[in-house]
Enzyme design. Structure first.
Site, PDB file in Angstrom:
ATOM      1  N   LEU A  60      41.613  46.355  40.694  1.00 37.38           N
ATOM      2  CA  LEU A  60      41.539  47.089  41.963  1.00 37.38           C
ATOM      3  C   LEU A  60      42.145  48.467  41.723  1.00 37.38           C
ATOM      4  O   LEU A  60      43.050  48.616  40.894  1.00 37.38           O
ATOM      5  CB  LEU A  60      42.344  46.363  43.055  1.00 37.38           C
ATOM      6  CG  LEU A  60      41.790  45.026  43.547  1.00 37.38           C
ATOM      7  CD1 LEU A  60      42.775  44.359  44.507  1.00 37.38           C
ATOM      8  CD2 LEU A  60      40.438  45.200  44.236  1.00 37.38           C
ATOM      9  N   ASP A  61      41.688  49.458  42.467  1.00 32.22           N
ATOM     10  CA  ASP A  61      42.256  50.800  42.343  1.00 32.22           C
ATOM     11  C   ASP A  61      43.718  50.790  42.791  1.00 32.22           C
ATOM     12  O   ASP A  61      44.138  49.913  43.554  1.00 32.22           O
ATOM     13  CB  ASP A  61      41.482  51.794  43.222  1.00 32.22           C
ATOM     14  CG  ASP A  61      40.061  51.990  42.721  1.00 32.22           C
ATOM     15  OD1 ASP A  61      39.797  51.698  41.541  1.00 32.22           O
ATOM     16  OD2 ASP A  61      39.226  52.431  43.528  1.00 32.22           O
ATOM     17  N   LEU A  62      44.432  51.830  42.359  1.00 34.74           N
ATOM     18  CA  LEU A  62      45.859  51.933  42.674  1.00 34.74           C
ATOM     19  C   LEU A  62      46.148  51.737  44.164  1.00 34.74           C
ATOM     20  O   LEU A  62      47.041  50.998  44.559  1.00 34.74           O
ATOM     21  CB  LEU A  62      46.361  53.311  42.202  1.00 34.74           C
ATOM     22  CG  LEU A  62      47.817  53.616  42.397  1.00 34.74           C
ATOM     23  CD1 LEU A  62      48.686  52.712  41.526  1.00 34.74           C
ATOM     24  CD2 LEU A  62      48.123  55.075  42.091  1.00 34.74           C
ATOM     25  N   LYS A  86      34.152  52.992  47.293  1.00 28.43           N
ATOM     26  CA  LYS A  86      34.376  54.400  47.664  1.00 28.43           C
ATOM     27  C   LYS A  86      33.119  55.223  47.438  1.00 28.43           C
ATOM     28  O   LYS A  86      32.773  56.093  48.249  1.00 28.43           O
ATOM     29  CB  LYS A  86      35.522  54.983  46.844  1.00 28.43           C
ATOM     30  CG  LYS A  86      36.856  54.421  47.254  1.00 28.43           C
ATOM     31  CD  LYS A  86      37.953  54.967  46.396  1.00 28.43           C
ATOM     32  CE  LYS A  86      39.193  54.150  46.639  1.00 28.43           C
ATOM     33  NZ  LYS A  86      40.021  54.042  45.462  1.00 28.43           N
TER      34      LYS A  86
END
Ligand code: URA
Length: 229
Positions: free
Chosen positions: A100-102, A186
């Site tokens: 997962l992204d930050l 996104k």
């Protein structure tokens, strides 16, 4: 895999050096000193070199509620990692079944079973990942149809698989995707010039983030949950 090959992969030592280590009786397999370089090693047999654990006998499967701001990696120079949220005794040999992204929060799976994590993550398995998405602008009326048809990603030269958008209100929706391209959610909202301001993974396939887990907490998967993949 043969023991000599296993040792070459798991240590910095050359084939010749590995043979010497074996001959010196410094390698234990399943608690027993083994000198035979050809001994077959399966995935969950304990292997030690000079009492240092190289592989353990137990498979482990965990779900973790990743908080935003924690990096989904096993090591990172700048940020705290999801592995660091676990007690030291559990960390050895674990890897992440998907990232997962930050800034993304939610369900993360960790295991030391590479076959299992491949079933979770490989694109061919088409496991649905469901995200709760908050956006800067109201979600476009066209988004549902466009996501269902797929969006062309020029960089990878692919069209995303049909994805299902459920609108919760103007700024919040739930999106099910069936692959895991870089920054996929996104970029899908970016197609409409809309920015994702918060992203939270609720589920992977039939496995849903345990509502009792607060951000940063984890638990072991049950046998039934492991068997889902
Ligand atoms: N899609 C994204 O853009 N970010 C994530 O962390 C997961 C899916």
């Amino acid at each position: 895999m043969q023991l000599s090959r296993f040792l070459q992969l798991k240590t910095p030592y050359s084939r010749q050096r590995v043979r010497v280590l074996l001959a010196q009786g410094r390698v234990r397999v399943g608690g027993e000193i083994i000198t035979d370089a050809h001994r077959e090693i399966d995935r969950f047999i304990r292997v030690e070199l000079d009492n240092k654990l190289l592989q353990e006998a137990q498979s482990r499967y965990l779900m973790l509620h990743k908080p935003a701001g924690i990096v989904s990696a096993t090591v990172h120079s700048e940020h705290k990692t999801v592995i660091e949220l676990l007690p030291q005794s559990l960390r050895q040999g674990l890897h992440l079944a998907g990232r997962l992204d930050l800034k993304t929060s939610g369900l993360m799976l960790l295991t030391n079973d590479g076959n299992w994590s491949r079933r979770v993550t490989q694109p061919e398995s088409k496991v649905a990942k469901v995200y709760r998405v908050t956006t800067r602008d109201p979600v476009s009326d066209e988004a549902q149809g466009v996501f269902q048809k797929g969006i062309y990603f020029r960089y990878e030269n692919i069209t995303t698989r049909p994805a299902q958008l459920e609108r919760i209100d103007d700024y919040n929706s739930r999106l099910a995707i069936h692959e895991g391209r870089y920054h996929q959610v996104k970029r899908m909202f970016g197609y409409f010039d809309n920015e994702v301001t918060a992203l939270h993974r609720e589920s992977i396939g039939a496995l849903t983030l345990d509502p009792d887990l607060r951000p940063g907490e984890f638990r072991f998967l049950t046998a039934a949950e492991i068997a889902l993949f």
